[in-house]
Scaffold this active site. Structure first.
Site, PDB file in Angstrom:
ATOM      1  N   SER A   5       6.987   1.796   8.770  1.00 12.07           N
ATOM      2  CA  SER A   5       7.431   3.137   9.316  1.00 12.07           C
ATOM      3  C   SER A   5       7.961   3.394  11.035  1.00 12.07           C
ATOM      4  CB  SER A   5       6.649   4.491   9.004  1.00 12.07           C
ATOM      5  OG  SER A   5       6.171   4.202   7.641  1.00 12.07           O
TER       6      SER A   5
HETATM    7  N1  SAH Z   1       1.977   2.013   6.508  1.00 11.06           N
HETATM    8  C1  SAH Z   1       3.047   0.997   6.297  1.00 11.06           C
HETATM    9  C2  SAH Z   1       4.363   1.605   5.566  1.00 11.06           C
HETATM   10  C3  SAH Z   1       4.154   1.300   4.336  1.00 11.06           C
HETATM   11  S1  SAH Z   1       5.651   1.647   3.385  1.00 11.06           S
HETATM   12  C4  SAH Z   1       3.214   0.280   7.811  1.00 11.06           C
HETATM   13  O1  SAH Z   1       2.610   0.746   8.750  1.00 11.06           O
HETATM   14  O2  SAH Z   1       3.884  -0.822   7.540  1.00 11.06           O
HETATM   15  C5  SAH Z   1       4.999   2.068   1.819  1.00 11.06           C
HETATM   16  C6  SAH Z   1       4.145   1.245   1.116  1.00 11.06           C
HETATM   17  O3  SAH Z   1       3.547   1.591  -0.080  1.00 11.06           O
HETATM   18  C7  SAH Z   1       4.766   0.073   0.505  1.00 11.06           C
HETATM   19  O4  SAH Z   1       4.294  -1.193   0.841  1.00 11.06           O
HETATM   20  C8  SAH Z   1       4.764   0.203  -0.961  1.00 11.06           C
HETATM   21  O5  SAH Z   1       4.504  -1.201  -1.837  1.00 11.06           O
HETATM   22  C9  SAH Z   1       3.562   0.638  -1.092  1.00 11.06           C
HETATM   23  N2  SAH Z   1       3.094   1.672  -2.433  1.00 11.06           N
HETATM   24  C10 SAH Z   1       4.236   2.353  -3.153  1.00 11.06           C
HETATM   25  N3  SAH Z   1       3.389   2.731  -4.064  1.00 11.06           N
HETATM   26  C11 SAH Z   1       2.077   2.384  -3.949  1.00 11.06           C
HETATM   27  C12 SAH Z   1       0.746   2.500  -4.927  1.00 11.06           C
HETATM   28  N4  SAH Z   1       0.932   3.149  -5.961  1.00 11.06           N
HETATM   29  N5  SAH Z   1      -0.276   2.103  -4.484  1.00 11.06           N
HETATM   30  C13 SAH Z   1      -0.105   1.361  -3.235  1.00 11.06           C
HETATM   31  N6  SAH Z   1       0.754   1.285  -2.486  1.00 11.06           N
HETATM   32  C14 SAH Z   1       1.992   1.764  -2.826  1.00 11.06           C
END
Ligand code: SAH
Length: 671
Positions: free
Chosen positions: A62
């Site tokens: 993000s």
């Molecule tokens: N906080 C992260 C950004 C995450 S992007 C950072 O600082 O880099 C969102 C993430 O959520 C992705 O990696 C995606 O794979 C994950 N995601 C989506 N659905 C999910 C679920 N049901 N359980 C766990 N992770 C999930």
């Protein structure tokens, strides 16, 4: 030029403070955590840009401002227990771990989760645990949480999250339709249980995919097991990539790492095993490579890689009747199993590795198998000729009992059974005992040579019993053989001291816990993997390898010539089919229970028994179903699995018998 610290300071000033982020802890943590370590190498110059960035698997890290806003909105205290859904790169988790007491972070992609866990550990953050799972279920084991933060947008607030929120706790998540902007909402669970909600503005996050989120957009008809496999699998780079065997690091603390293969004729399996072994030797201090080859044959390689002189300096040994025969290692069927370019490359590497180190730091190459009765008898005699000629004469008499069957020991058992001959059991055991009785005396001439001779005498005793048992049924002789191999392994470990650790190369059928397959349940067969599990517990790593299709080096009949055969696509009721459906061409999956780097969902999905293909040195595609498939429970059989969707036949070296007549065998020395 700006340093990373400069750019970080600028980011905090211009992107955060000026836009109204006021929480001192958040500003401090974001001024501290090296964001450049959370993005791919190629994106490092943009690490502090005012934007989200790609991190692989179609996912993003993000924008810094959004990370700050969300964490600020969650009002973390130093005592807070936090749950994050969507670990991604691990960046937000690192910020939160700087502020709060503990962070559980859940990620559905195994590869992302593992990479994030490595980064977080690398920064010394010990108060954050990364879990591979569907985060829409929350993380019940760690509840209740003071804060839950989701970094992926869902259609509604999952009930589990509310249930896992402590009284007074705060939930922050993006809410809204798929593929559109979402609203960042904050929900507070008041002490009296009431929920209050306020909206914090528009955001754009990747979708929250899972049971209480959006449907997986991939092929809608993909089976749940394949989906779990695709989510949890660590995609592997090319075998020659320096990082190919990084996965083996998680087994670095094991006493034994057993590396299997679903055929004896597949190049990828040999090369992957070699890469993992090199890493265990170079980085983790493993010093024993023990393979499914006969002791005297492997001993020839060991003398080469550790630069030890052979008996009498040549490969020739005297046989029972005193005639001199050239001993050609790896000359019995199936010669390609060890005489191939893949093994030769590893042997050359090990030779070079040892050459740069003192003898005590050398790694050795040993054989666990027992099919070399003739060569082993000759080796015992050659040894005794050198250290104790009187004992050699006595040994010759004892081994003469087996002389009629030296060339074809498999006929021996039948002869004993028919009553025409009395068994040679007493003679071969007496010989082993007499060698052992001289342990101290002979050992004073050199322990290595004594150990080698004793192993050969032991092999002769096991082989004598093996050939007799063959006529009582497959299970009895199989079990004797695997017990012998396990016994050799433990003797090697003992001989190399308390700290000794070994890598084992053998077929999946020897390495995957037999108790979890039809071998154990239907046929009472055990194997090295099972015995290692019983002896070493979690300090034994049982790792299988498998493939969907390709080519393989194998014969059509025992003693037949090697052919390059096509491997049929795996059956639809096999584990290989599930992996193929998942669409990851090369992958590592960790199948262990209760291990953070493994996906419990994948383990659960694979616990339903499926078929598995076993190709040995014979492959008969036309009768594949009955001759090559057996039922197994993969996560109980193996701790981990290396997957290659398509594989190719190994490249054999010329057979020993094709060398100039009478010349001592030169492999691997002549390469
Ligand atoms: N906080 C992260 C950004 C995450 S992007 C950072 O600082 O880099 C969102 C993430 O959520 C992705 O990696 C995606 O794979 C994950 N995601 C989506 N659905 C999910 C679920 N049901 N359980 C766990 N992770 C999930």
């Amino acid at each position: 030029m700006d340093t990373a610290a400069d750019r970080r300071r600028n980011m905090v000033e211009l992107q955060l403070r000026r836009r109204g982020v006021v929480d001192a802890q958040v500003l401090h943590a974001m001024g501290d955590v090296p964001r450049e370590q959370f993005v791919p190498e190629s994106a490092r110059p943009s690490a502090y840009d005012d934007a989200p960035l790609g991190i692989g698997q179609g996912q993003t890290i993000s924008q810094p401002y959004i990370v700050a806003r969300m964490i600020e909105a969650a009002r973390l205290t130093p005592a807070a227990r936090v749950l994050e859904i969507g670990t991604g790169s691990g960046y937000a988790a690192a910020i939160m771990a700087r502020i709060a007491a503990h962070v559980d972070t859940v990620e559905r992609h195994g590869a992302l989760a593992n990479a994030a866990a490595r980064r977080l550990a690398g920064l010394g953050l010990s108060n954050v645990d990364v879990h591979i799972a569907d985060g829409t279920l929350g993380w019940p084991d760690g509840a209740p949480y003071d804060a839950i933060i989701a970094a992926a947008g869902g259609p509604r607030i999952p009930d589990n999250w509310i249930a896992q929120l402590a009284p007074g706790g705060t939930l922050v998540m993006p809410l809204g339709a798929l593929h559109s902007r979402q609203t960042l909402v904050r929900v507070v669970r008041e002490a009296n249980g009431r929920l209050t909600r306020d909206d914090l503005g528009e955001v754009m996050f990747v979708p929250l995919i899972g049971e209480h989120g959006w449907e997986d957009p991939r092929a809608p008809n993909m089976s749940p097991a394949a989906r779990a496999f695709a989510d949890a699998a660590l995609p592997l780079p090319d075998i020659d990539d320096p990082d190919f065997a990084e996965w083996v690091d998680r087994f670095a603390d094991c006493k034994v790492v057993l590396l299997g293969e679903s055929s004896h004729g597949t190049s990828e399996f040999y090369r992957a095993r070699a890469r993992a072994t090199q890493r265990l030797i170079e980085r983790h201090g493993f010093s024993i490579v023990a393979v499914e080859a006969d002791w005297p044959d492997a001993a020839a390689i060991d003398r080469y890689v550790r630069q030890r002189p052979g008996l009498g300096g040549s490969q020739s040994v005297q046989s029972v009747d005193s005639s001199t025969e050239a001993f050609a290692p790896f000359s019995r069927f199936p010669t390609w199993m060890w005489r191939n370019t893949e093994v030769a490359a590893f042997v050359q590497w090990l030779h070079g590795y040892n050459a740069q180190r003192p003898a005590l730091a050398h790694a050795g190459f040993f054989g666990l198998d027992l099919y070399s009765m003739k060569a082993s008898m000759a080796s015992v005699l050659a040894y005794l000729d050198k250290v104790d000629p009187a004992a050699a004469a006595e040994a010759r008499q004892r081994y003469a009992c087996l002389d009629p069957w030296r060339q074809r020991p498999s006929v021996y058992g039948r002869a004993v059974l028919s009553g025409a001959y009395s068994a040679c059991e007493d003679a071969v055991i007496a010989q082993l005992q007499s060698l052992r009785a001289q342990r101290i005396d002979y050992g004073s001439h050199g322990f290595e040579d004594y150990f080698d001779a004793a192993q050969n005498a032991r092999l002769v005793a096991s082989a004598e019993q093996y050939y007799r048992l063959m006529y009582y049924g497959a299970a009895a002789s199989w079990n004797l053989r695997d017990t012998h191999m396990f016994d050799v392994l433990t003797r090697l470990l003992d001989a190399h001291g308390q700290q000794a650790r070994a890598v084992v190369w053998a077929h999946n059928s020897h390495i995957g816990n037999a108790a979890a397959t039809a071998m154990g349940t239907d046929r009472d067969e055990l194997n090295i993997g099972q015995l290692c599990r019983q002896r070493f517990g979690a300090h034994a790593a049982l790792i299988g390898q498998d493939t969907y299709t390709g080519t393989v080096a194998a014969a059509s009949d025992w003693d037949g010539p090697m052919e390059i055969k096509r491997v049929l696509p795996a059956r639809t009721d096999s584990y290989a089919f599930i992996a193929c459906e998942a669409g990851v061409p090369r992958a590592f999956v960790d199948l262990r229970a209760n291990v953070a780097s493994a996906s419990a969902a994948l383990r659960a999905a694979l616990m339903t028994p499926h078929q598995e293909r076993f190709i040995g040195v014979i492959y008969r595609p036309d009768t594949e179903r009955v001759s090559h498939y057996a039922r197994a429970v993969l996560p109980e059989q193996f701790d981990a699995w290396i997957w290659f969707e398509e594989t190719t036949a190994l490249t054999p070296l010329p057979a020993a018998t094709e060398n100039a007549g009478g010349m001592p065998e030169t492999w691997p020395f002549g390469l």
